[in-house]
Design a protein around this motif. Structure first.
Motif, mmCIF file in Angstrom:
data_model
loop_
_atom_site.group_PDB
_atom_site.id
_atom_site.type_symbol
_atom_site.label_atom_id
_atom_site.label_comp_id
_atom_site.label_asym_id
_atom_site.label_seq_id
_atom_site.Cartn_x
_atom_site.Cartn_y
_atom_site.Cartn_z
ATOM 1 N N ALA A 136 43.440 87.400 47.156
ATOM 2 C CA ALA A 136 42.526 87.958 46.163
ATOM 3 C C ALA A 136 43.274 88.646 45.028
ATOM 4 N N LEU A 137 44.438 89.247 45.341
ATOM 5 C CA LEU A 137 45.197 89.979 44.326
ATOM 6 C C LEU A 137 46.237 89.124 43.613
ATOM 7 N N ARG A 138 46.328 87.853 43.963
ATOM 8 C CA ARG A 138 47.301 86.991 43.290
ATOM 9 C C ARG A 138 47.068 86.917 41.786
ATOM 10 N N PRO A 139 45.797 86.804 41.314
ATOM 11 C CA PRO A 139 45.598 86.823 39.859
ATOM 12 C C PRO A 139 46.050 88.126 39.210
ATOM 13 N N VAL A 140 45.917 89.242 39.943
ATOM 14 C CA VAL A 140 46.365 90.525 39.395
ATOM 15 C C VAL A 140 47.881 90.513 39.199
ATOM 16 N N ARG A 141 48.602 89.950 40.174
ATOM 17 C CA ARG A 141 50.057 89.855 40.027
ATOM 18 C C ARG A 141 50.431 88.961 38.848
ATOM 19 N N ILE A 143 48.599 88.508 36.172
ATOM 20 C CA ILE A 143 48.292 89.276 34.967
ATOM 21 C C ILE A 143 49.377 90.308 34.702
ATOM 22 N N SER A 144 49.819 91.010 35.763
ATOM 23 C CA SER A 144 50.860 92.021 35.604
ATOM 24 C C SER A 144 52.157 91.404 35.100
ATOM 25 N N ALA A 145 52.499 90.236 35.648
ATOM 26 C CA ALA A 145 53.726 89.570 35.212
ATOM 27 C C ALA A 145 53.650 89.170 33.741
ATOM 28 N N GLN A 146 52.465 88.712 33.314
ATOM 29 C CA GLN A 146 52.317 88.314 31.911
ATOM 30 C C GLN A 146 52.340 89.524 30.987
ATOM 31 N N VAL A 147 51.691 90.622 31.427
ATOM 32 C CA VAL A 147 51.645 91.827 30.596
ATOM 33 C C VAL A 147 53.042 92.385 30.366
ATOM 34 N N THR A 148 53.886 92.326 31.402
ATOM 35 C CA THR A 148 55.262 92.829 31.232
ATOM 36 C C THR A 148 56.054 92.032 30.207
ATOM 37 N N GLU A 149 55.645 90.795 29.948
ATOM 38 C CA GLU A 149 56.351 89.965 28.979
ATOM 39 C C GLU A 149 55.851 90.177 27.550
ATOM 40 N N ASP A 156 50.694 87.700 20.349
ATOM 41 C CA ASP A 156 49.881 86.492 20.339
ATOM 42 C C ASP A 156 49.722 85.891 21.731
ATOM 43 N N GLU A 157 50.479 86.376 22.706
ATOM 44 C CA GLU A 157 50.341 85.875 24.073
ATOM 45 C C GLU A 157 49.132 86.504 24.746
ATOM 46 N N ARG A 158 48.589 85.792 25.741
ATOM 47 C CA ARG A 158 47.403 86.259 26.441
ATOM 48 C C ARG A 158 47.603 86.155 27.950
ATOM 49 N N VAL A 159 46.883 86.981 28.693
ATOM 50 C CA VAL A 159 46.988 86.963 30.147
ATOM 51 C C VAL A 159 46.113 85.844 30.701
ATOM 52 N N PRO A 160 46.482 85.268 31.840
ATOM 53 C CA PRO A 160 45.669 84.191 32.414
ATOM 54 C C PRO A 160 44.343 84.725 32.965
ATOM 55 N N VAL A 161 43.279 84.002 32.699
ATOM 56 C CA VAL A 161 41.953 84.370 33.197
ATOM 57 C C VAL A 161 41.621 83.462 34.379
ATOM 58 N N PRO A 162 41.493 84.005 35.603
ATOM 59 C CA PRO A 162 41.183 83.158 36.755
ATOM 60 C C PRO A 162 39.784 82.568 36.648
ATOM 61 N N ALA A 163 39.594 81.447 37.341
ATOM 62 C CA ALA A 163 38.299 80.761 37.304
ATOM 63 C C ALA A 163 37.310 81.310 38.325
ATOM 64 N N ASP A 166 34.915 86.659 38.795
ATOM 65 C CA ASP A 166 34.654 87.915 39.475
ATOM 66 C C ASP A 166 35.151 89.073 38.612
ATOM 67 N N GLU A 167 35.301 90.253 39.252
ATOM 68 C CA GLU A 167 35.735 91.433 38.494
ATOM 69 C C GLU A 167 37.128 91.258 37.906
ATOM 70 N N ILE A 168 38.007 90.555 38.615
ATOM 71 C CA ILE A 168 39.363 90.351 38.105
ATOM 72 C C ILE A 168 39.338 89.455 36.869
ATOM 73 N N ALA A 169 38.515 88.421 36.886
ATOM 74 C CA ALA A 169 38.378 87.562 35.707
ATOM 75 C C ALA A 169 37.801 88.348 34.534
ATOM 76 N N GLU A 170 36.844 89.227 34.825
ATOM 77 C CA GLU A 170 36.282 90.060 33.760
ATOM 78 C C GLU A 170 37.340 90.993 33.185
ATOM 79 N N LEU A 171 38.183 91.564 34.070
ATOM 80 C CA LEU A 171 39.263 92.440 33.608
ATOM 81 C C LEU A 171 40.244 91.675 32.729
ATOM 82 N N ALA A 172 40.601 90.455 33.135
ATOM 83 C CA ALA A 172 41.530 89.652 32.338
ATOM 84 C C ALA A 172 40.939 89.332 30.961
ATOM 85 N N ALA A 173 39.646 88.992 30.932
ATOM 86 C CA ALA A 173 39.009 88.696 29.644
ATOM 87 C C ALA A 173 38.987 89.932 28.740
ATOM 88 N N LEU A 174 38.716 91.102 29.328
ATOM 89 C CA LEU A 174 38.714 92.335 28.543
ATOM 90 C C LEU A 174 40.114 92.654 28.015
#
Length: 416
Positions: A136-141, A143-149, A156-163, A166-174
């Protein structure tokens, strides 16, 4: 295992869920063993009572069959009767011992089974929770890896939005929306710095050149002209800096305005008087009094900037109109210049925008005035619109402020 891993959500969730499960299963096992033990003891007592009752009935039946012989050998019968009690007691003790051993054996068997089953269940559940939470937390990892970059130069880079939607996808979109705003703000800031630097470079270059000429030229007439040039460029820089500071204050100040009743008609009369020598014909149509809620200095700045813009682009005529109703005060500034094309009517309110890039800076302004006008109007919760003037054929700027009082006003022609 690293300390950071021990503090992770996955580790904390797994440990907490496993401990709670172990506690629940341990208490449940204890009560189950106690219940089994009590049921077995109850069953054993019932079976023992039934066996003793059957044995008692059997002994009573044999005694009544041999009753006739007691008269002839009472003494022997008495001794025999005393001796017959010993086998019955031994039988009772044997049955009780057997029942206790059966109960103990059953309880031990249940306890041993639970001692094996409960740890296995706890370990299996802990592994299942570890795997589930990690998945469940794999998308969070990710996102964290992308944010550090992402840095200031890679907005112009963006974090991956899981399909998963759920709440994690909403967080990524925000987060991506936040990055969009940051990128836009960064681009505006860079453009602002570049434009401001460009605007300041021109007068500074003129001042430096004038100083160099003045240092080698003894001609008083030339020195006088150079002094006028330096003074004009210094005033232009002063205006630019003042407008930039005003814009910065308007954008940073989020408090409510300390408004008063402002006579917009008087403000417009002062502005028209100020510019009447700079254009062939400038006129004002307004009621005697037109009061609006606002800050006097800022409303004055709006009117002056609009009239200055109209005078700069007019062929020879400017008309300022003020109208009032129950809800708002309208200020319309029209000119007979070339007008503004529909595709440019939003862009002109941006900073350092000149619709005619070939226009000389001395005649085209610094590109801050209309941006400042819009910022002030927005701060007053008013509205600004630009269109075509039906009366003069050029541009028409309309600004509305909230009215403070009602006044009778003459009819005016609005922008189409």
């Amino acid at each position: 295992m690293k300390l950071g891993r021990l503090r992770s959500v996955r580790w904390k969730t797994t440990v907490a869920a496993t401990l709670v499960t172990a506690l629940v299963l341990g208490l449940a096992s204890y009560f189950i063993v106690r219940l089994v033990e009590r049921d077995l003891e109850g069953n054993a007592r019932s079976a023992l009572s039934s066996a003793l009752e059957s044995a008692s009935h059997s002994v009573s039946g044999e005694g009544s069959t041999d009753g006739g012989g007691e008269a002839d050998g009472g003494q022997h019968g008495g001794e025999g009767s005393g001796e017959s009690g010993s086998p019955g007691d031994a039988q009772q003790r044997a049955l009780a011992d057997a029942s206790v051993r059966e109960v103990e054996a059953g309880v031990d068997a249940a306890s041993n089974a639970l001692l094996i089953i409960v740890p296995v269940v706890v370990v299996a559940l802990g592994l299942a929770i570890w795997w589930t939470v990690g998945r469940a937390l794999r998308p969070v990892r990710d996102i964290s890896a992308q944010v550090t970059e992402i840095s200031g130069s890679t907005l112009d880079e963006r974090v991956p939005v899981p399909a998963s939607e759920d709440e994690i996808a909403e967080l990524a979109a925000l987060m991506n929306e936040m990055l969009d705003r940051l990128q836009s703000s960064s681009e505006q800031q860079r453009a602002f710095v570049a434009d401001a630097s460009h605007e300041l470079r021109s007068p500074l270059s003129t001042i430096v050149a004038a100083a160099e000429i003045a240092s080698v030229s003894p001609d008083p007439i030339k020195l006088h002209k150079l002094a006028e040039t330096v003074s004009g460029e210094a005033q232009r820089m002063q205006l630019l800096v003042a407008n930039l500071l005003d814009l910065a204050r308007l954008e940073e100040d989020r408090l409510e305005l300390d408004t008063t009743e402002v006579d917009v008609a008087a403000v417009c009369r002062d502005a028209v008087d100020r510019f009447e020598e700079e254009v062939s014909a400038i006129s004002l149509n307004c009621p005697a009094v037109a009061r609006a809620d606002g800050v006097l200095s800022q409303i004055e700045q709006v009117v002056v900037n609009l009239v200055d813009n109209a005078v700069t682009h007019a062929a020879g005529r400017v008309v300022v109109t003020v109208a009032v109703d129950d809800a708002e005060v309208l200020i319309a500034v029209e000119d007979d210049g070339p007008g503004i094309s529909p595709e440019d009517r939003e862009r002109i309110f941006e900073r350092f925008v000149r619709l005619d890039s070939s226009r000389a800076r001395s005649t085209g302004g610094i590109g801050i005035g209309l941006a400042l006008v819009k910022a002030i109007v927005d701060r007053h919760r008013g509205a600004i619109r630009v269109g075509d003037s039906t009366a003069l054929g050029g541009a028409c700027f309309e600004v509305t402020f909230q009215a403070a009082t009602y006044s009778i006003h003459p009819e005016s022609t609005p922008c189409p």
